[in-house]
Design a protein around this motif. Sequence first.
Motif, PDB file in Angstrom:
ATOM      1  N   UNK A  34       3.641-119.492 -11.661  1.00 37.56           N
ATOM      2  CA  UNK A  34       2.929-118.212 -11.729  1.00 37.56           C
ATOM      3  C   UNK A  34       1.420-118.432 -11.647  1.00 37.56           C
ATOM      4  N   UNK A  35       0.927-119.467 -12.331  1.00 43.16           N
ATOM      5  CA  UNK A  35      -0.502-119.788 -12.253  1.00 43.16           C
ATOM      6  C   UNK A  35      -0.918-120.197 -10.859  1.00 43.16           C
ATOM      7  N   UNK A  75     -14.023-122.148  -6.494  1.00 42.07           N
ATOM      8  CA  UNK A  75     -14.272-122.780  -7.794  1.00 42.07           C
ATOM      9  C   UNK A  75     -13.468-122.091  -8.884  1.00 42.07           C
ATOM     10  N   UNK A  76     -13.438-120.754  -8.850  1.00 41.74           N
ATOM     11  CA  UNK A  76     -12.669-120.015  -9.859  1.00 41.74           C
ATOM     12  C   UNK A  76     -11.186-120.328  -9.717  1.00 41.74           C
ATOM     13  N   UNK A  83      -6.754-125.027 -15.560  1.00 38.32           N
ATOM     14  CA  UNK A  83      -6.509-124.503 -16.908  1.00 38.32           C
ATOM     15  C   UNK A  83      -5.022-124.271 -17.136  1.00 38.32           C
ATOM     16  N   UNK A  84      -4.357-123.674 -16.148  1.00 40.30           N
ATOM     17  CA  UNK A  84      -2.913-123.430 -16.264  1.00 40.30           C
ATOM     18  C   UNK A  84      -2.163-124.748 -16.394  1.00 40.30           C
ATOM     19  N   UNK A  85      -2.499-125.702 -15.552  1.00 43.63           N
ATOM     20  CA  UNK A  85      -1.838-127.000 -15.595  1.00 43.63           C
ATOM     21  C   UNK A  85      -2.094-127.698 -16.933  1.00 43.63           C
ATOM     22  N   UNK A  86      -3.334-127.606 -17.420  1.00 40.43           N
ATOM     23  CA  UNK A  86      -3.668-128.226 -18.698  1.00 40.43           C
ATOM     24  C   UNK A  86      -2.923-127.594 -19.852  1.00 40.43           C
ATOM     25  N   UNK A 101      -6.535-134.141 -15.499  1.00 38.90           N
ATOM     26  CA  UNK A 101      -7.348-132.915 -15.530  1.00 38.90           C
ATOM     27  C   UNK A 101      -8.818-133.195 -15.199  1.00 38.90           C
ATOM     28  N   UNK A 102      -9.517-134.091 -15.942  1.00 45.41           N
ATOM     29  CA  UNK A 102     -10.919-134.358 -15.582  1.00 45.41           C
ATOM     30  C   UNK A 102     -11.077-135.001 -14.203  1.00 45.41           C
TER      31      UNK A 102
END
Length: 375
Positions: A75-76, A91-92, A99-102, A126-127
């Motif tokens: 969904x994300x 970028x957004x 964010x969703x994955x994290x 993530x980073x």
Amino acid sequence: MTKFRRFNLFSLIDPLHSKTYSEGDARLYRHRFTAGLILSAMFYLSIVLFVASYFLPLDDKGLDIVRLLFVFVGFGALLSIYILRALDQRVIATNFFIAVLGLALIYLAVMTGGILSPASICLIIIPAIATLSIDSTAGKIWGVLAVVTWSLLYFAPQLGFDVKKSMPDVDDSLAFYVSILTSHTFIAFVALYYEGTSKRLRLNLLKEKREFHYLANHDAHTGAINRRHFLEILQSEIARCEKSADSFCLFYIDLNDFKKANDEYGHHFGDQILEVFARRLRHRTRASDTVARIGGDEFCVISRDMKSEDDAKCGERRFEAILQEPMSLNEGSYTLKASIGWSIYPEHGKDHEALLKHADQQMYEVKRRKKEGRN
């Protein structure tokens, strides 16, 4: 013989991002990366879901967690693609998907053992993704958030928070193997795509730089060197000969009745004359010679091999022979006429102004004699 078309990965990726950017634009590659990242994540998570369902030692509750994770990330991913495609906000979209994955990884870690969960290992991606897909600032921010998350997962049991463990007490080496493989795969994908994109951008930049350099130094109609670059070459040639005690010949060629041909047949006809004449000059001169268009119907040639008046007169006859050859143009056959002057370094001048002035004056003297002869 059957021909197979080469598969183009971008045919799958390009429909997912804005098509307002042309090929070669750096923004196009960044949008492609974001779309490729989302597709790759969904493809890989599908494989992980398959492995978890059939090979990992999970009970029904554990399987429900993995499936919920897949639905949440899916969904994300759809929302991220919408942001990228409809709003054109790369970028957004990237930050939202990260964010969703994290959050999905944090939830999985909390439900499967906290800091000891294989899912906590995957937070390292993530980073890395943020740094290579957005910029170093984003990487630092997401890196701090990852460290904070690891710290909370580590200190949670010591602070009295209950950490669930949905995986049974069996050999979970396969789960850790999948987590490590996932982290390395994502980082490798980002790094390789980033390297490939950087290489393409460098090649495009080099190509554009060469094209710009060519356009800045050459005449657009004839392809001959323009006046500005010609003066640079002439000054360099003078400096070379001054050091080596060498000499060279400068020819000044002015096309006669060019304006008349322009007025009578049109500017397109005049452009053809200039193109054909410039091409003939380049083909009939040596590789070391310099052919330049310095004005509307004025050309100059620097000849390193001609160092005396006898050489200059020989070169003048060669150019006159070129002029006597009829040109086959769209409007028909046309024979050029021109006046030719020349000067020799250092006999007729030791700077570019003196050499050009002498050749120009000699050219006008030839033109005057031709007019007197007609009259």
